[in-house]
Design a protein around this motif. Structure first.
Motif, short mmCIF file in Angstrom:
data_model
loop_
_atom_site.label_atom_id
_atom_site.label_comp_id
_atom_site.label_asym_id
_atom_site.label_seq_id
_atom_site.Cartn_x
_atom_site.Cartn_y
_atom_site.Cartn_z
N GLN A 187 -66.29 6.06 -18.90
CA GLN A 187 -67.33 5.13 -19.33
C GLN A 187 -68.10 4.71 -18.08
O GLN A 187 -67.49 4.30 -17.09
N PRO A 188 -69.44 4.82 -18.10
CA PRO A 188 -70.21 4.47 -16.91
C PRO A 188 -70.13 2.98 -16.60
O PRO A 188 -70.05 2.14 -17.50
N ILE A 189 -70.14 2.68 -15.31
CA ILE A 189 -70.23 1.30 -14.84
C ILE A 189 -71.61 1.16 -14.20
O ILE A 189 -71.96 1.90 -13.29
N TYR A 190 -72.40 0.23 -14.74
CA TYR A 190 -73.77 0.05 -14.27
C TYR A 190 -73.90 -1.21 -13.42
O TYR A 190 -73.30 -2.24 -13.70
N GLU A 191 -74.71 -1.08 -12.41
CA GLU A 191 -75.12 -2.21 -11.58
C GLU A 191 -76.56 -2.51 -11.97
O GLU A 191 -77.37 -1.60 -12.13
N THR A 192 -76.87 -3.77 -12.12
CA THR A 192 -78.23 -4.18 -12.48
C THR A 192 -79.00 -4.55 -11.22
O THR A 192 -78.52 -5.33 -10.40
N LEU A 193 -80.17 -3.94 -11.08
CA LEU A 193 -81.04 -4.20 -9.93
C LEU A 193 -82.36 -4.75 -10.44
O LEU A 193 -82.81 -4.39 -11.53
N PRO A 194 -83.01 -5.60 -9.65
CA PRO A 194 -84.31 -6.12 -10.08
C PRO A 194 -85.36 -5.02 -10.06
O PRO A 194 -85.36 -4.15 -9.19
#
Length: 141
Positions: A79-86
């Motif tokens: 399952q992908p792990i996403y980082e949120t960037l502006p």
């Protein structure tokens, strides 16, 4: 993004599936293929997005890993792990100087390089071949 980026199959004309950048997959590819630089294309299609997601790893059987596994059975369970960037609101279209990119675009590119372990060599900011930022010469090691 598929509409803005004109992502259509050449033969069928069907819309291509678009997703968030998978830096963990690219990290594996860089190891296997010995990449020395990345060419990031179509940066301009991300203009105007409030936030961007970047896949920085996966969860496999409850454990976090930062590389795509080698086996198909393991990949199917990831399952992908996403980082949120502006994101950024200013246009990148036609920009040919890295320093003139919006701060959010620079941070996005820097994070891709950091996660993959491969420097950004080139960035395109429109379909026009003159709208390219050359960060390192492609033929100089």
């Amino acid at each position: 993004m598929s509409t803005v980026g004109a992502e259509k199959g050449v033969t069928t004309g069907r819309s291509r599936r678009c997703g968030w950048f998978d830096a963990a997959l690219l990290k594996r590819s860089a190891q296997v293929n010995g990449l020395s630089g990345l060419c990031i294309t179509k940066l301009d299609v991300l203009d105007g997005l409030d936030e961007l997601l970047l896949c920085t790893g996966y969860e496999l059987d409850g454990e976090r890993i930062d590389l795509l596994p080698m086996g198909a059975d393991d990949i199917a369970r990831c399952q992908p792990i996403y980082e949120t960037l502006p994101g950024w609101s200013d246009s990148t279209v036609g920009v040919t100087d890295y320093a003139k990119l919006p701060e959010g675009a620079r941070k996005y590119l820097e994070r891709i390089a950091e996660v993959t372990g491969v420097p950004i060599a080139m960035v395109s900011t429109s379909p026009d071949r003159d709208h390219t930022i050359l960060m390192q010469h492609p033929y100089v090691a």
